[in-house]
Motif scaffolding. Structure first.
Motif, short mmCIF file in Angstrom:
data_model
loop_
_atom_site.label_atom_id
_atom_site.label_comp_id
_atom_site.label_asym_id
_atom_site.label_seq_id
_atom_site.Cartn_x
_atom_site.Cartn_y
_atom_site.Cartn_z
N UNK A 1 0.89 -1.41 -0.07
CA UNK A 1 -0.14 0.18 0.04
C UNK A 1 0.85 1.51 -0.05
N UNK A 2 2.05 1.38 0.72
CA UNK A 2 2.91 2.36 0.80
C UNK A 2 3.69 2.70 -0.39
N UNK A 3 4.12 1.33 -0.95
CA UNK A 3 4.71 1.65 -2.12
C UNK A 3 3.70 2.20 -3.31
N UNK A 4 2.73 1.62 -3.54
CA UNK A 4 1.66 2.26 -4.51
C UNK A 4 1.24 3.85 -4.20
N UNK A 5 1.14 3.93 -2.76
CA UNK A 5 1.01 5.30 -2.61
C UNK A 5 2.03 6.29 -3.05
N UNK A 6 3.43 5.69 -2.86
CA UNK A 6 4.61 6.51 -3.20
C UNK A 6 4.67 6.80 -4.74
N UNK A 7 4.34 5.65 -5.42
CA UNK A 7 4.33 5.87 -7.00
C UNK A 7 3.17 6.55 -7.52
N UNK A 8 1.99 6.48 -6.96
CA UNK A 8 0.87 7.18 -7.35
C UNK A 8 1.10 8.68 -7.12
N UNK A 9 1.87 8.98 -6.00
CA UNK A 9 1.59 10.51 -5.68
C UNK A 9 3.35 10.95 -6.08
N UNK A 10 3.88 10.34 -6.81
CA UNK A 10 5.13 10.64 -7.23
C UNK A 10 6.26 11.31 -5.93
N UNK A 11 6.22 10.42 -4.96
CA UNK A 11 7.05 10.83 -3.83
C UNK A 11 8.54 10.80 -3.84
N UNK A 12 9.16 11.79 -3.69
CA UNK A 12 10.63 11.68 -3.88
C UNK A 12 11.39 11.47 -2.47
N UNK A 13 10.79 11.93 -1.46
CA UNK A 13 11.73 11.96 -0.09
C UNK A 13 10.77 11.33 0.81
N UNK A 14 11.13 10.38 1.44
CA UNK A 14 10.42 9.70 2.64
C UNK A 14 11.23 9.71 4.09
N UNK A 15 10.37 10.38 5.01
CA UNK A 15 11.11 10.56 6.33
C UNK A 15 10.39 9.41 7.18
N UNK A 16 11.38 8.54 7.58
CA UNK A 16 11.08 7.32 8.78
C UNK A 16 11.44 7.84 9.92
N UNK A 17 10.24 7.85 10.88
CA UNK A 17 10.31 8.47 11.98
C UNK A 17 10.25 6.96 13.13
#
Length: 187
Positions: free
Chosen positions: A48-64
């Motif tokens: 789900x996260x991977x699909x969300x990243x691709x769909x929204x063209x996310x370039x930077x991911x902050x892991x907290x």
């Protein structure tokens, strides 16, 4: 959430479970995804996260914290151009256990930057997780009270709260857990 220039940044929030900030995050509309997963590691959540990243063209991911760190490592493998930023808050007994030190080593390999909330966390990350010191940025917690309260307002606030002008007052902000170290202040 007004810290980001919405003309430059398209901020999205993904949470694993609903929490105290759920209502605030809901204001993000379609830029918020709550996975409502029961499990710490879930293949379906990863997808789900991977699909969300691709769909929204996310370039930077902050892991907290540790759970998102593990996901970020796997997501970096699936999305090699994705930049990963990790924030590390503590070097408590949990993180010192060998399995989590290994996890920290592995997840830090894919991180572009590692933010640490203190110098000691930075040292821990370098020593036990072998994070390259050039990747580490230390952002210590702390409040410059002189910048927050002007001296003339301080006396007025003290009187309003029932203190004398010469009373020595200590404030501490943080949840009441062992790792926050409140006991050391009390002692």
């Amino acid at each position: 959430m007004g810290l980001f220039d919405s003309e430059k940044f398209n901020l999205h929030v993904i949470t694993f479970r609903a929490g105290q900030l759920e209502k605030s995050f809901r204001s993000f509309g379609n830029r918020y995804l709550c996975l409502n997963t029961k499990w710490k590691l879930s293949f379906s959540a990863l997808l789900k996260i991977n699909n969300y990243i691709k769909k929204n063209q996310i370039n930077i991911l902050h892991a907290h914290l540790i759970e998102p760190e593990v996901y970020s490592f796997l997501l970096k493998i699936l999305n090699p151009s994705l930049k990963i930023i990790i924030t590390k808050h503590n070097a408590n007994d949990f993180r010192k256990k060998s399995i989590w030190r290994i996890v920290g080593k592995i997840t830090s390999l894919t991180a572009s930057k590692v933010g640490c909330v203190s110098k000691s966390i930075g040292k821990f990350s370098r020593k036990y997780e072998f994070v390259n010191k050039n990747k580490i940025n230390v952002f210590p917690n702390g409040i410059n009270t002189k910048a927050v309260v002007k001296a003339k307002d301080s006396l007025e606030i003290r009187i309003k709260l029932g203190f004398n002008k010469d009373d020595f007052i200590i404030g501490i902000v943080g949840r009441l857990t062992k790792q926050k170290g409140h006991i050391y202040l009390i002692k």
